[in-house]
Design an enzyme around this catalytic site. Structure first.
Site, PDB file in Angstrom:
ATOM      1  NE  ARG A 116     -34.078 -56.933 -39.839  1.00 62.88           N
ATOM      2  CZ  ARG A 116     -33.899 -56.243 -40.729  1.00 62.88           C
ATOM      3  NH1 ARG A 116     -33.977 -54.737 -40.668  1.00 62.88           N
ATOM      4  NH2 ARG A 116     -33.681 -56.819 -41.990  1.00 62.88           N
ATOM      5  CD  GLU A 217     -46.498 -24.169 -25.916  1.00 62.88           C
ATOM      6  OE1 GLU A 217     -45.879 -25.194 -26.222  1.00 62.88           O
ATOM      7  OE2 GLU A 217     -47.760 -24.485 -25.672  1.00 62.88           O
ATOM      8  CG  ASP A 238     -47.615 -24.115 -29.842  1.00 64.57           C
ATOM      9  OD1 ASP A 238     -47.144 -24.913 -30.598  1.00 64.57           O
ATOM     10  OD2 ASP A 238     -48.698 -24.543 -29.126  1.00 64.57           O
TER      11      ASP A 238
END
Length: 299
Positions: A116, A217, A238
């Site tokens: 798993r 930014e 952005d």
């Protein structure tokens, strides 16, 4: 969203094959095994004789780009050093549905215990590689590189960044410690303090070693000149509209790298790439990816 690889063969740049350090993989996989079987695998210990051996095959149930050799090997090795894994594919290679990706053999209890954890990690990493390859295909023919972000699963960043490289993408900064990225909240605090943006950025960059990348930014076109005057190596545009992205690239004019971010989806990335940006950062590559369907079947 279901995506299929748009290319065949090895799709990743050379950096994709830089290995994740084994000790880093082992730490992550050991923690996952301890979480999954903190006091042992009760079912296997109850039903499976200790001396029993088993062999299994890892098979793809849908097409994709593979990433997971390190975590699969570690999961079975840490479950028992007597297990052996033989891969028929390497990280960064594509596969079709039904492909046997690896063969595992060793103590039956260990094979069942490691199953798993091996699948969980390999399915997620292969999902990231496959989705990244789809993004890269959409940007083909442009100068834009597809990059990841820090929107990764806590504790798995080193693996997920490797998966992005396997899909043909590139990595952004690894952490808050290795590059400067002045985001909207940083700029808002500077503005609230009455600071001139260009002067504040320039003063900050002057305190940095010359090897540290400096990114700023912006969310408006009129902030670009101040970011450049402040010494930005990359200007991140952005959530810009497509027309504003094109205008932003013109204003930057090669004085810094132009990066686009925000609302980057498989349906939008081709249009964003066509604006002329150098970089497209997409959090979707890691934060909302679907795990690929792989299965482990005992022979």
């Amino acid at each position: 969203m279901t995506v299929s690889p748009a290319v065949t063969g090895t799709t990743a740049p050379p950096s994709a094959h830089l290995p994740v350090p084994r000790d880093a993989v082992d730490r992550i996989v050991a923690a996952a095994l301890a979480e999954d079987a903190p006091w042992g695998d009760l079912t296997s210990e109850l039903l499976v004789p200790g001396a029993a051996k088993a062999s299994a095959v890892l098979t793809a149930r849908e097409p994709g780009i593979f990433c997971g050799t390190g975590v699969i090997e570690a999961a079975f090795r840490l479950a028992s050093p007597e297990t052996a894994v033989e891969f028929r594919i390497q990280d960064g290679e594509s596969f079709a549905a039904g492909t046997v990706l690896a063969e595992i053999s060793g103590p039956a209890r260990a094979v069942l215990t490691g199953e798993r954890v091996a699948l969980n990690l390999a399915q997620r990493l292969s999902g990231i590689a496959t989705l990244t390859a789809a993004f890269v295909a959409q940007a083909a023919g442009t100068s834009a590189r597809i990059t990841d972000t820090r929107k990764t699963t806590p504790g798995l960043r080193v693996l997920e960044r490797h998966a992005v490289r396997c899909g043909g993408g590139y990595n952004h900064r690894f952490s808050l410690s290795d590059a400067v990225m002045a985001k909207d909240n940083h700029l808002a605090l500077l503005a609230a303090d009455g600071s001139d943006l260009a002067q504040a950025l320039a003063a900050a960059k002057a305190r940095l070693p010359h090897t540290v990348h400096f990114e700023v930014e912006v969310d408006r076109l009129d902030q670009i000149e101040a970011a450049l005057a402040g010494g930005a190596d990359t200007v991140l545009l952005d959530n810009f509209s497509l027309p504003d992205l094109r205008r932003g690239v013109e204003l930057i004019g090669g004085r810094a790298l132009a990066e686009a971010s925000g609302n980057v989806r498989l349906e939008t990335v081709a249009d964003i790439a066509a604006t002329g940006v150098d970089l497209i950062s997409a959090g979707a590559l890691t934060h909302s990816v679907r795990a690929l369907d792989l299965g482990l079947d005992l022979r």
